[in-house]
Each structure stands twice: as C-alpha cells, then as structure tokens.
Design a protein around this motif. Structure first.
Motif, PDB file in Angstrom:
ATOM      1  N   THR A 453      -8.456   6.099  12.641  1.00 19.22           N
ATOM      2  CA  THR A 453      -8.596   4.753  12.077  1.00 19.22           C
ATOM      3  C   THR A 453      -7.837   3.697  12.877  1.00 19.22           C
ATOM      4  OG1 THR A 453      -6.736   5.243  10.611  1.00 19.22           O
ATOM      5  CG2 THR A 453      -8.942   5.622   9.748  1.00 19.22           C
ATOM      6  N   GLU A 533     -15.071   6.803   7.988  1.00 23.22           N
ATOM      7  CA  GLU A 533     -13.964   5.949   7.559  1.00 23.22           C
ATOM      8  C   GLU A 533     -14.208   5.430   6.149  1.00 23.22           C
ATOM      9  OE1 GLU A 533     -11.500   2.009   9.109  1.00 23.22           O
ATOM     10  OE2 GLU A 533     -13.197   2.796  10.250  1.00 23.22           O
ATOM     11  N   HIS A 536     -13.655   8.229   3.820  1.00 24.29           N
ATOM     12  CA  HIS A 536     -12.213   8.490   3.750  1.00 24.29           C
ATOM     13  C   HIS A 536     -11.528   7.488   2.818  1.00 24.29           C
ATOM     14  CE1 HIS A 536      -8.337   9.951   5.156  1.00 24.29           C
ATOM     15  NE2 HIS A 536      -7.974   8.699   5.414  1.00 24.29           N
ATOM     16  N   LEU A 537     -11.897   6.217   2.926  1.00 24.50           N
ATOM     17  CA  LEU A 537     -11.330   5.198   2.055  1.00 24.50           C
ATOM     18  C   LEU A 537     -11.738   5.418   0.603  1.00 24.50           C
ATOM     19  CD1 LEU A 537     -11.830   2.023   4.273  1.00 24.50           C
ATOM     20  CD2 LEU A 537      -9.697   3.243   3.832  1.00 24.50           C
TER      21      LEU A 537
END
Length: 598
Positions: A453, A533, A536-537
């Motif tokens: 990230t 991403e 993941h968030l």
C-alpha cells in the motif's frame, strides 16, 4: 467516420486538376502501380523507414558514380543523401501518388511507379536499398510474388561488385507479440492481403534469410538484429554481441534496449510491456529470436568484404546522432546536425566508453526481490557518494539508475541524452533518481520488501532513509518538475501536457498502472492491486466493526451486572463495603505517612 469507412474516398477524382498538373519527366510507370493510394500515412501502415542508424549505413555506401536502386519507401532525407553523394538513384514505389510526389521532390532521381515484378531483370545496380522490407513491393493491381521470390528479385538486381542493404521483418518479433491493434488488417492500407503464417517460402529466421541470400548468389557480410521497430531502428546488435551472454557489452545492450523501447512505445497501448520480454530474452541470449527485424548487408560473392563494423550501434529515431560500441571502445558515427536546446536542457552530442560491470537499476531490482536490505544500503550509499562527486551541470544530473554502470573501480555513467544548462542541486538529482526507481517498483508491480500500500512518495522517503537522508515536499516537487522537463524536452510536450503529466506522476500509489507504456497485462495487474487494496480496507473495516461491537457487548453486559447489583440489598451492601474499603485504605495510607514523618 470509422477507420474502415475512411478508406473509401468521400469525393470523386478531380480530373480537371489532374489534366492541368504539369507532367513529371523523371517518372516512369512500369505497370501494376496503385492509383489514388499512398503508403506514407503512418495511421494506416508501417512508418516510413528513417533514423540516424539508417542514415549512417546509407551514407557509408553513397559514393560518386554509383548506381543505386531504392526499393520501397524510405525517408526523403536518405534519398537526398544518396543524390548529394554523387550517386545515380532509381526509386521504386508501388503507389502512383507517392511516386509523383517523390519525382517532383527529387528531380535528379528516376522514380519507377509499379510493382517489383515489373522490374527489368537485366538492369542491375551497385547498391540496392530495401530498408522497408519486401511486404510493400507487391501491388494489388498485378501479379503477386511471395516473400522469398521478392528477396530473390532484390538479390538478382545486385551487380557483380554490388551491395544489398535489406531490412526483413520478423513475424516472431516482440513488436508483433505485444501489438494491441484490433481490426488492424481492415484499417491499414498496407494489409490488402492477410499475413500467411504458413508461407513456407518466407524466411522466418535470421539463418533462413542468410541461407536464402546465399542461395541467390550473395555473400552476407553482416546481419544485425534491429530494435525496437523495423521502420525506425535505434539499436542494431551485430555479431560478437548477438546471443553472446558472456560479452562485457551485455549490460550496455540491456540499458540501450530498455531506453529504446521506452521512447518508441510511450503512450502506445500494447498487450504487455515489451521491455519485460526483451530483458528475459537477453538473459537467455535469445534476442535474435524476438528481434523486430534483421538488417542484412550482403554483397556479390565475387566482390571483396566490407569493413568491420561495431558490435552495437545506437542512434536517434528522428535526429542524426549515432554511435557505435566495440568491446569497450565507443565511437561517434554521426554527429548532431545542429545543437538542440529545449526546456533548459541541452542534447548530448558525445559518448564515453565504459568498462564491464552491472547496471545499478538491475542490481537494485534484484535486491528488492530478495529483500536484501543490507546490500541495498551499500549500493545506494555508493551511488550517493558517487553523485556527490559529479558535476551536476552535466549528464549525471539527469541520469537515472539505469544509466549508471557499476564497475570494479566504482560507478560510471552510460550514454545519456540530455544535460542541464544550469547546475542542479545534489538533493534534487538524488531525489529524482530514487523517486523514478520507486515509481518503477510500484507501476510495474515489482516485488519489494515494503508494504503493497506504499505510495511513490513514501517509498522514496524509505529509499532516501537508507542513505541517511530525508525529503521535504519542496524537494520532491522540484525532483518531479525536473523529470517533467526532461520528458518535455524529449517529446516536445505542451504546457498543458506537462501539467497533466506532473499531476499523474505525483499521484502514483499502489495500484497505479504504468505511467509510460500502457500494457494490458500491467493494467490488469493494476486493477487487481486496486481490488486487493479495496478488499484489504473492507476487511479492516469489518474487523474494526467486529472489535467495536465486541467491546460494546462486553460493556453492556458489565453495565447490566452493575445495575442488577445496585438495585438489590446484596448489591448495595457490596457497593457500601467496597466504598468503606477504599476509604479505610486511604485513611490507612495517610496514617502510615504521618507515622513515617515522625
């Protein structure tokens, strides 16, 4: 209007203008010429052959009294070079429109309009130049010859003491492999007939091409693998280096090819970044197999051999500058026609030799993939020390990590293209080099030891921290501005394009696609990283909500227990006892303190 519809003329022929056009005395129509047609439109066909390397090779064969046949398209300045050298030039073009324009532009040249099959077999030449290949020597208006027959026809046109300069397209070349042009066969004027991959007469490799010319009675002096495109070759790899993985010139070859493909394919959609395939081929010694084309210099078997040529030739695509490398000797072959200054930068017109070693960028990419942080600190520290000792009003100020060759005696600079007119601060030059490396790590999905990230700014700060340096917003913006200036000088960007480019580079984060060559594979990888991403968030948000909910449930349970005990006698007695215990403990501590004071 679609590209396919654009092939149909919107208006009829202007016969009145045609009748009033003065005749061209140096134009001969052989038969099979194509009417209302042009091969010079780069949007609907291959580019017209040009560049500093072709200019250097043609210039080497231009001599007074020589009889030259130019078969197919070629840049006008190369024809002028032959004429100015005193040669008698005949130019064969299949398009009547192109032939008429060329005849008017070059009154000293005899222009033939028609197909190669109409050439007089009895007419031979001292030099035959076919750098556009054989694919556009056929005409849709007449008899067709296969590729092998066209090669034989060109060989037959060479005199007993003559020379053939032939560029032959490689159908297995990297330019075909990564091409992403849906409907190209219908949209391009040059593709009247589909490419027959089963044509057994077409030379499909460099060895087959050499054998075909040998069978036609020619002796091949040298063959080059041409990169990055057949029409505009900027890198030629010759014997002694081609396929020789142990050659000390391999690092320089890799750097030259990476730069050539970055310049040629900038902004062009492709299936995958061609630099990846070329780099793997270089490690395997297979660059000959995936070369876009092969450039052959052949002579009649009875004529003496030509002079020895460099193993590596590098030149401009649109300029005149070219240099050659043999072992560790670097020689300027063609100088700049005139000085070039743009955006406060000057085009470099000289090159320096370099010993054997490794390219710093490749070394750092390997160390990032293996997470060898200790050795990375050593390499970056050595680079920082070397840069501190360089004159930052010279090429080192704008050199990327790919332009630095680490030799046993320390880093040296490989040939670069631009240098500043005024000195650049050391911090700006260092930040720009490491920032460009960070952008490459992120946009090309290279493995590295830091989180997925991280942004380019954060990664640059990490790299600078490995050499004991920090970076401010002003330094980073100055480094990006310097990088944009280099691109503006190279590609002649407008102010609006520079602003857009600056914003694009400053916004590079994890999941950003390639910022120079838009490859479909790289775009897919970038999309996956964006989805990763995002997932993941989302997972972190879900976990946080679960933790909050768990804590809330626990607090609610404790609150209910407290309220339960407070409402009953046992609970009230427990609370009273706890309060009394706290008061007694407090008073006891005070009494002990008073006793200790006494």
């Amino acid at each position: 209007m679609s590209d396919a519809a654009a092939l149909i003329p919107a208006q009829g022929s202007d016969y009145a203008a045609a009748l009033t056009t003065p005749p061209v005395d140096n134009l001969r129509r052989l038969g099979g010429e194509m009417f209302n047609w042009t091969d010079r439109d780069a949007r609907r066909g291959p580019m017209v052959p040009q560049g500093a390397l072709l200019r250097h090779l043609v210039h080497g064969f231009a001599a007074p009294g020589r009889v030259v046949l130019v078969a197919g398209l070629i840049a006008d300045d190369l024809v002028t070079l032959l004429v100015d050298g005193g040669a008698t030039v005949t130019w064969l073009l299949r398009s009547l429109v192109d032939a008429e324009e060329s005849a008017r532009a070059h009154p000293k040249v005899t222009v033939l309009a028609g197909s190669a099959v109409k050439l007089d077999p009895a007419e031979t030449f001292d030099l035959v130049v076919a750098v556009d290949g054989v694919d556009r020597l056929n005409s849709s208006e007449g008899e067709q010859m296969d590729a092998g027959e066209l090669v034989d026809r060109l060989a037959e046109a060479v005199r007993a003491d003559g020379t053939l300069l032939l560029m032959h397209d490689n159908r297995l070349g990297v330019h075909h492999t990564v091409r992403l042009e849906p409907g190209a066969r219908e949209a391009q004027d040059a593709a009247w007939y589909p490419v027959d991959d089963h044509d057994t007469h077409r030379p499909a490799s460099r060895e087959q091409l050499v054998d075909r010319l040998t069978d036609a009675g020619l002796a091949v002096d040298v063959t080059y693998a041409a990169f990055p495109e057949p029409g505009v070759p900027t890198v030629l790899v010759g014997p002694g280096l081609l396929g020789e993985i142990s050659s000390p010139l391999r690092p320089r070859l890799g750097a030259a090819l990476s730069q050539a493909f970055a310049l040629a394919y900038r902004g062009r959609p492709v299936l995958s970044d061609p630099r990846v395939l070329v780099t793997r081929a270089l490690r395997a010694g297979a660059e000959d197999t995936i070369a876009p084309a092969w450039l052959v210099i052949a002579r009649a078997a009875s004529s003496p051999a030509t002079v020895e040529r460099p193993e590596l030739l590098v030149g401009d695509a649109r300029g005149t500058f070219a240099y050659g490398v043999s072992n560790t000797t670097t020689t300027v072959l063609e100088p700049l026609e005139s000085p070039i200054e743009r955006e406060g930068l000057r085009r470099i017109a000289s090159v320096a030799g370099a010993d054997s070693g490794y390219v710093l960028e490749e070394r750092l990419l390997h160390l990032c993939a293996t997470a060898d942080l200790r050795q990375m600190r050593v390499e970056l520290g050595q680079y920082d020390s070397w840069l501190s000792g360089q004159a930052l009003d010279g090429p080192a100020a704008l050199a990327d990590l790919a332009d630095v060759l680490v030799t046993p005696d320390g880093p040296v600079l490989l040939p670069t293209r631009w240098q500043p007119l005024e000195a650049v601060e050391h911090e700006t030059a260092l930040v720009r080099a490491l920032w460009a490396f960070a952008v490459q790590l992120i946009t090309s999905s290279r493995p590295h030891p830091w989180p997925i990230t991280s942004s380019a700014v954060e990664l640059t700060s990490t790299l600078l921290g490995m050499v004991g340096r920090g970076v401010t917003d002003e330094q980073l913006r100055a480094a990006v501005d310097l990088h944009v200036r280099v691109e503006a000088a190279e590609f002649e960007l407008t102010l609006a394009e520079q602003d857009a480019r600056r914003l694009q580079l400053l916004a590079v984060t994890a999941g950003t696609a390639s910022v120079d060559i838009p490859g479909f594979r790289e775009l897919t990888e970038a999309l996956w990283r964006q989805r990763y991403e995002a997932s993941h968030l989302l997972a972190m948000m879900e976990w946080t909500e679960q933790i909050i909910q768990s804590r809330d449930n626990t607090l609610s349970k404790l609150d209910l227990e407290i309220q339960f005990y407070r409402r009953r006698f046992a609970g009230k007695a427990l609370i009273a006892g706890r309060t009394a215990y706290r008061l007694a403990a407090r008073d006891g501590k005070k009494a002990i303190k008073r006793l200790l004071r006494r």
